[in-house]
Design an enzyme around this catalytic site. Structure first.
Site, PDB file in Angstrom:
ATOM      1  N   SER A 149       0.140   5.715  10.658  1.00 42.46           N
ATOM      2  CA  SER A 149       0.370   5.658   9.225  1.00 42.46           C
ATOM      3  C   SER A 149      -0.935   5.214   8.578  1.00 42.46           C
ATOM      4  O   SER A 149      -1.373   4.077   8.790  1.00 42.46           O
ATOM      5  CB  SER A 149       1.502   4.666   8.940  1.00 42.46           C
ATOM      6  OG  SER A 149       1.650   4.474   7.548  1.00 42.46           O
ATOM      7  N   LYS A 175       0.608  10.357   9.321  1.00 39.53           N
ATOM      8  CA  LYS A 175       1.277  10.131   8.030  1.00 39.53           C
ATOM      9  C   LYS A 175       0.256   9.525   7.091  1.00 39.53           C
ATOM     10  O   LYS A 175      -0.486   8.633   7.480  1.00 39.53           O
ATOM     11  CB  LYS A 175       2.473   9.208   8.272  1.00 39.53           C
ATOM     12  CG  LYS A 175       2.944   8.348   7.120  1.00 39.53           C
ATOM     13  CD  LYS A 175       4.265   7.665   7.487  1.00 39.53           C
ATOM     14  CE  LYS A 175       4.421   6.322   6.788  1.00 39.53           C
ATOM     15  NZ  LYS A 175       5.687   5.652   7.174  1.00 39.53           N
ATOM     16  N   LYS A 177      -0.372   7.791   3.220  1.00 39.49           N
ATOM     17  CA  LYS A 177       0.253   7.225   2.032  1.00 39.49           C
ATOM     18  C   LYS A 177      -0.252   7.996   0.816  1.00 39.49           C
ATOM     19  O   LYS A 177      -1.446   8.327   0.732  1.00 39.49           O
ATOM     20  CB  LYS A 177      -0.105   5.744   1.905  1.00 39.49           C
ATOM     21  CG  LYS A 177       0.455   4.896   3.036  1.00 39.49           C
ATOM     22  CD  LYS A 177       1.964   4.763   2.923  1.00 39.49           C
ATOM     23  CE  LYS A 177       2.509   3.812   3.986  1.00 39.49           C
ATOM     24  NZ  LYS A 177       3.959   3.599   3.848  1.00 39.49           N
ATOM     25  N   ASP A 203       3.863   9.707   2.721  1.00 36.66           N
ATOM     26  CA  ASP A 203       4.823   8.651   2.371  1.00 36.66           C
ATOM     27  C   ASP A 203       4.445   8.094   0.998  1.00 36.66           C
ATOM     28  O   ASP A 203       3.363   7.529   0.831  1.00 36.66           O
ATOM     29  CB  ASP A 203       4.784   7.542   3.432  1.00 36.66           C
ATOM     30  CG  ASP A 203       5.831   6.455   3.196  1.00 36.66           C
ATOM     31  OD1 ASP A 203       6.558   6.526   2.178  1.00 36.66           O
ATOM     32  OD2 ASP A 203       5.908   5.532   4.031  1.00 36.66           O
ATOM     33  N   GLU A 231       8.128  11.412   2.769  1.00 40.71           N
ATOM     34  CA  GLU A 231       8.929  10.200   2.906  1.00 40.71           C
ATOM     35  C   GLU A 231       9.079   9.493   1.564  1.00 40.71           C
ATOM     36  O   GLU A 231       8.095   9.241   0.880  1.00 40.71           O
ATOM     37  CB  GLU A 231       8.224   9.301   3.926  1.00 40.71           C
ATOM     38  CG  GLU A 231       8.988   8.066   4.350  1.00 40.71           C
ATOM     39  CD  GLU A 231       8.227   7.308   5.461  1.00 40.71           C
ATOM     40  OE1 GLU A 231       7.448   7.944   6.221  1.00 40.71           O
ATOM     41  OE2 GLU A 231       8.394   6.090   5.555  1.00 40.71           O
ATOM     42  N   ASP A 256      13.405   6.388   3.669  1.00 41.28           N
ATOM     43  CA  ASP A 256      13.041   5.104   4.300  1.00 41.28           C
ATOM     44  C   ASP A 256      13.750   4.001   3.508  1.00 41.28           C
ATOM     45  O   ASP A 256      14.881   3.608   3.848  1.00 41.28           O
ATOM     46  CB  ASP A 256      11.497   4.974   4.280  1.00 41.28           C
ATOM     47  CG  ASP A 256      10.981   3.620   4.734  1.00 41.28           C
ATOM     48  OD1 ASP A 256      11.785   2.707   4.948  1.00 41.28           O
ATOM     49  OD2 ASP A 256       9.744   3.441   4.864  1.00 41.28           O
ATOM     50  N   LYS A 280      14.227   1.679  10.366  1.00 38.70           N
ATOM     51  CA  LYS A 280      13.562   0.407  10.654  1.00 38.70           C
ATOM     52  C   LYS A 280      14.680  -0.586  10.880  1.00 38.70           C
ATOM     53  O   LYS A 280      15.461  -0.850   9.958  1.00 38.70           O
ATOM     54  CB  LYS A 280      12.709  -0.050   9.476  1.00 38.70           C
ATOM     55  CG  LYS A 280      11.535   0.863   9.176  1.00 38.70           C
ATOM     56  CD  LYS A 280      10.685   0.316   8.047  1.00 38.70           C
ATOM     57  CE  LYS A 280       9.585   1.312   7.705  1.00 38.70           C
ATOM     58  NZ  LYS A 280       8.793   0.865   6.556  1.00 38.70           N
ATOM     59  N   GLY A 308       7.692   1.556  10.968  1.00 37.46           N
ATOM     60  CA  GLY A 308       6.993   0.321  11.311  1.00 37.46           C
ATOM     61  C   GLY A 308       6.796  -0.547  10.087  1.00 37.46           C
ATOM     62  O   GLY A 308       6.851  -0.079   8.955  1.00 37.46           O
TER      63      GLY A 308
HETATM   64  O1  OSB Z   1       6.787   2.663   4.113  1.00 34.73           O
HETATM   65  O2  OSB Z   1       6.742   2.970   6.188  1.00 34.73           O
HETATM   66  C1  OSB Z   1       6.429   2.278   5.217  1.00 34.73           C
HETATM   67  C2  OSB Z   1       4.305  -0.705   6.341  1.00 34.73           C
HETATM   68  C3  OSB Z   1       4.817  -1.707   5.549  1.00 34.73           C
HETATM   69  C4  OSB Z   1       5.810  -1.392   4.646  1.00 34.73           C
HETATM   70  C5  OSB Z   1       6.288  -0.083   4.535  1.00 34.73           C
HETATM   71  C6  OSB Z   1       5.784   0.926   5.344  1.00 34.73           C
HETATM   72  C7  OSB Z   1       4.747   0.607   6.240  1.00 34.73           C
HETATM   73  C8  OSB Z   1       4.096   1.587   7.097  1.00 34.73           C
HETATM   74  C9  OSB Z   1       3.429   0.993   8.310  1.00 34.73           C
HETATM   75  O3  OSB Z   1       3.994   2.755   6.831  1.00 34.73           O
HETATM   76  C10 OSB Z   1       3.609   1.705   9.557  1.00 34.73           C
HETATM   77  C11 OSB Z   1       3.159   0.899  10.757  1.00 34.73           C
HETATM   78  O4  OSB Z   1       3.720  -0.189  11.023  1.00 34.73           O
HETATM   79  O5  OSB Z   1       2.247   1.360  11.437  1.00 34.73           O
HETATM   80 MG    MG Z   2       7.869   4.470   4.426  1.00 33.94          MG
END
Ligand code: OSB
Ligand code: MG
Length: 386
Positions: A149, A175, A177, A203, A231, A256, A280, A308
């Site tokens: 990510s 992925k 952001k 995401d 996402e 999510d 999660k 995660g």
């Molecule tokens: O939206 O998936 C998410 C981390 C903190 C809060 C929200 C998200 C995330 C990540 C991190 O995308 C993914 C990782 O732990 O590698």
């Molecule tokens: Mg997410």
């Protein structure tokens, strides 16, 4: 039989190797609540509360979870026998609204204890808890595919270069952001740099609104890049507009933030609000609820993957066990320790093998040793609940 006699609650601080930027803010250092649970038999298990310092992703926070565990949750499990980890969920849910991440930390710790008591790897204990896995006779997978990510980068070129490098390093999926203004051009540059067959996802962490025509145009334009999924484009609590958006775009929507329980997963399927779920365990209140989502989604044909929360190696052990279930068919946000930390709190550190993390099936419990001396050095507060 689980009979907890003590929970040692700690907060540690651990700097990330690189700041992680999303549409809701930047995290440079994780404040992490860790639990060390002790059973009357002497068995010990560690678990991790995945709440962040501020309520930007989830309403849960480090300080709120600290309060909830100490005041309301630990007293419900301490000094009281439970037939198994599955029975703990009801005791933590009755008459308590919200506080999913605090509940999950206690509940998952009980799964950890159960796996120690039964001398089984955590992944085996979790698999036994799934009706679907039992009926299929599916053993835990021994390797779980991993994706990275990537936070929002300063330029499309920087992001594209990074994405290509991570695919080269073996990750099975990238992925990225996104947020309004950091979307079409950025995703386009990554597709261009990585080629048509790379598995790419985006995401938005709820940064878009259907009421803004420019937002809708950007979301529709992303269809051109053949993302595996997008996402959580819209608000955390808005299934209805996700359903409307899913009718307008070809890219599968993955939810999510919206999926806070098995009931919300059922709503998603009923409304057509998404086609994939990022599970999660912290967000849904633990493993029992995650298993309910799993056993609903597999027969419904909804693919799952494990999300995660920038976990330490302790939380990662639980995520890896969950991702070993048969319904977790997509690569998870399960990066190795070195993606996050100069030094992880477990030994061995989690490493990537051929784009996968190996599920520790050769030993009971969470499968890694907790580095208690290092954790002592990182601890900023601790309280023994008993
Ligand atoms: O939206 O998936 C998410 C981390 C903190 C809060 C929200 C998200 C995330 C990540 C991190 O995308 C993914 C990782 O732990 O590698
Ligand atoms: Mg997410």
């Amino acid at each position: 039989m689980i009979h907890l006699v003590r929970i040692l609650l700690r907060e540690i601080r651990l700097p990330l190797l690189e700041p992680f930027r999303t549409s809701t803010g930047v995290v440079a250092e994780r404040r992490v609540v860790l639990l060390e649970l002790t059973d009357a038999s002497g068995a010990v298990a560690w678990s991790e509360c995945v709440a962040e310092a501020v309520p930007s992703y989830s309403p849960d926070t480090v300080d709120g979870c600290w309060l909830a565990i100490g005041e309301w949750l630990a007293p419900r499990v301490l000094g009281r026998p439970f037939a198994g980890a599955r029975q703990v969920h009801a005791a933590l849910t009755r008459g308590i609204r919200g506080h999913h991440m605090a509940r999950a930390a206690v509940e998952m710790g009980c799964w950890g204890i159960e796996s120690v008591l039964e001398r089984q790897p955590l992944a085996v204990a979790v698999g036994r808890g799934s009706r679907v896995a039992r009926e299929r006779g599916a053993p835990p997978r021994d390797l779980v595919p991993t994706g990275i990510s990537l936070g929002i980068q300063p330029t499309p070129e920087a992001l594209a270069q990074r994405a290509a490098a991570e695919l080269g390093a073996g990750y099975r999926r990238v992925k990225m952001k996104i947020e309004p203004g950091h979307d079409v051009e950025f995703v386009g540059a990554v597709r261009e740099a990585t080629g048509p067959s790379a598995s790419l996802t985006a995401d938005a962490n709820s940064a878009y609104s259907l009421h803004d025509p420019a937002h809708l145009r950007a979301l529709e334009a992303l269809d051109a890049f053949a993302l595996t999924m997008i996402e959580q484009p819209l608000a955390h609590d808005d299934l209805v507009r996700h359903a409307e958006l899913q009718r307008r775009i070809a890219t599968p929507i993955c939810l999510d933030e919206s999926i806070t329980s098995d009931a919300r997963a059922e709503d998603m399927i009923t409304l057509g609000a998404g086609r994939v779920i990022n599970v999660k365990p912290g967000r849904v209140g633990g493993f029992t609820e995650s298993l309910a989502i799993h056993d609903r989604c597999v027969p419904a044909g909804v693919p799952l993957w494990c999300g995660g929360m920038l976990e330490t190696g302790i939380g990662r052990a639980y995520n890896v066990a969950l991702a070993s279930l048969p319904g977790f068919t997509e690569p998870g946000d399960l990066s190795p320790s070195a993606r996050y930390w100069a030094r992880d709190v477990v030994q061995p550190a989690w490493t990537m093998e051929d784009g996968c993390l190996r599920v520790p099936l050769d030993r009971p419990g969470i499968g890694v040793d907790v580095d208690v001396d290092f954790i002592d050095d990182l601890t900023v507060r601790a309280v023994a609940l008993q």
